[in-house]
Scaffold this active site. Sequence first.
Site, mmCIF file in Angstrom:
data_model
loop_
_atom_site.group_PDB
_atom_site.id
_atom_site.type_symbol
_atom_site.label_atom_id
_atom_site.label_comp_id
_atom_site.label_asym_id
_atom_site.label_seq_id
_atom_site.Cartn_x
_atom_site.Cartn_y
_atom_site.Cartn_z
ATOM 1 N N LYS A 256 0.824 -1.200 0.000
ATOM 2 C CA LYS A 256 0.000 0.000 0.000
ATOM 3 C C LYS A 256 0.863 1.257 0.000
ATOM 4 O O LYS A 256 0.449 2.312 -0.483
ATOM 5 C CB LYS A 256 -0.924 0.000 1.223
ATOM 6 C CG LYS A 256 -1.992 -1.086 1.160
ATOM 7 C CD LYS A 256 -2.870 -1.066 2.402
ATOM 8 C CE LYS A 256 -3.927 -2.161 2.327
ATOM 9 N NZ LYS A 256 -4.782 -2.197 3.533
ATOM 10 N N ARG A 257 2.068 1.141 0.528
ATOM 11 C CA ARG A 257 2.964 2.310 0.606
ATOM 12 C C ARG A 257 3.451 2.751 -0.775
ATOM 13 O O ARG A 257 3.986 3.840 -0.923
ATOM 14 C CB ARG A 257 4.160 2.001 1.505
ATOM 15 C CG ARG A 257 3.809 1.871 2.980
ATOM 16 C CD ARG A 257 5.061 1.819 3.839
ATOM 17 N NE ARG A 257 5.875 0.655 3.530
ATOM 18 C CZ ARG A 257 5.701 -0.545 4.064
ATOM 19 N NH1 ARG A 257 4.717 -0.733 4.935
ATOM 20 N NH2 ARG A 257 6.483 -1.552 3.748
#
Length: 485
Positions: A256-257
Amino acid sequence: MKVRTRYAPSPTGKMHVGNLRTALYEFLIAKHAGGDFVLRVEDTDQERYVEGAVDIIYRTLDSAGLKHDEGPDKDKGYGPYVQSERQAQGIYMEYAKKLIESGDAYYCFCDKERLDSLKTAVSEDGKEITVYDKHCLSLTPEEIQANLDAGKPYVIRINIPNEGTTTFVDELYGEITVENSELDDMILIKSDGYPTYNFANVVDDHLQEITHVVRGNEYISSAPKYQRLYDAFGWESPVYVHLPLITDENHKKLSKRSGHSSYEELLEQGFLPEAIINYIALLGWSPEDNTEIFSLDELIEKFDYHKVNKSPSVFDIGKLKWMNGEYIKAMDNEKFYEMALPYVKEVITKDLDLKKIMDMVKTRIETFPEIGEMIDFFEELPEYDPEMYTHKKMKTNSENSLEVLEELLPILEGTDDYSVDGLHDVVFKYIEKKGCKNGQALWPLRTAVSGKQMTPAGAFEIAEVLGKEETIKRVQKGIELLKEV
């Protein structure tokens, strides 16, 4: 048998790229074979449930063009299609008790303290895991009934033999056999009465006549447990297709980063749904002729899951941008104007020919948010470094650029035809008379009217949009700047 695939997401937030690829491949497998694509919501893990996530699932599938044939909103006789609703009907408990009756499952009343004492094994990521020791398998029917009558909390576990092996077949990895001694007696029904993900999807896949199950290869280690359930029930197992991992450019699992791990993030960054789907289809699969641009209908026709690669697929944001740019170039002009206009109006408030500006950028952008930085100079001439007038290839510098602009200024003031052709004629007459190279006149002029090193069009196209008054004003500004140098 009719091919039936299912996309069974958990409503836990935005749709990850990996989940979207799973949905896409299941859709393509079904549609290629003239079968049904089923949507099922697996919400048995109530702790991870995110409000509004079901709406995200519908919105994403609709936006991506992956129309489901059945689902919570389209019951074709296999419903309910939401697992919490199926749980409320007692479906999972019914099938768990069938396994208890056959000796393939059992009640487990062990409390947290005892289970914690079993945490001796260590998983690959260094975390302690519990390997259950079959303690409650030895309970007598009378002891079990007494515990149930007393309301003692319990789970229901599968009873996996300590000896022998379990074999399953994956379409990509072939036949895989594991020792039963390596398998844990996984929980089928949790203490809250809800089924585990593993148990519920096996029961649902069978009852909904799912023929092909597609999932990431991180679940391949769980496949023997699924197979034990199919064998225990005496059911035919579906075709398994375990997809390769999707990694980032550093060959680490896409997280997700990364900022582009979900479908919604990609839309927000200006990517087109068609380009996203096209690109994701190629994360693990490619046609024999190495074609890269496909419509969804073409993907349905060409897709063959037997050709999926086992190697991890790299999510290359640069490649996606290129593909998105190709889709923008091929876009119908009216649709392009409609999509580009909000980005243009963010930076331009003056009464200018916006369609001409949009025509300039159509073949130069890869995503729509790039438009603003590319055209903002039309609104206002930016502060710029006079060093921009120096260009070795064009053989220009501050001195000869000043000379060119001072000589062009009266010519530009003396013409009223500010069309591209009109400006071309007068400037090229000047170039011919002066005997200089084209770039020695055009580079300074473009720099003066734009204040930028890179522009979406040449000096004449820019001046046509700006008009005579603004063009002259900017050329005068360039002359002043160069004189200061």
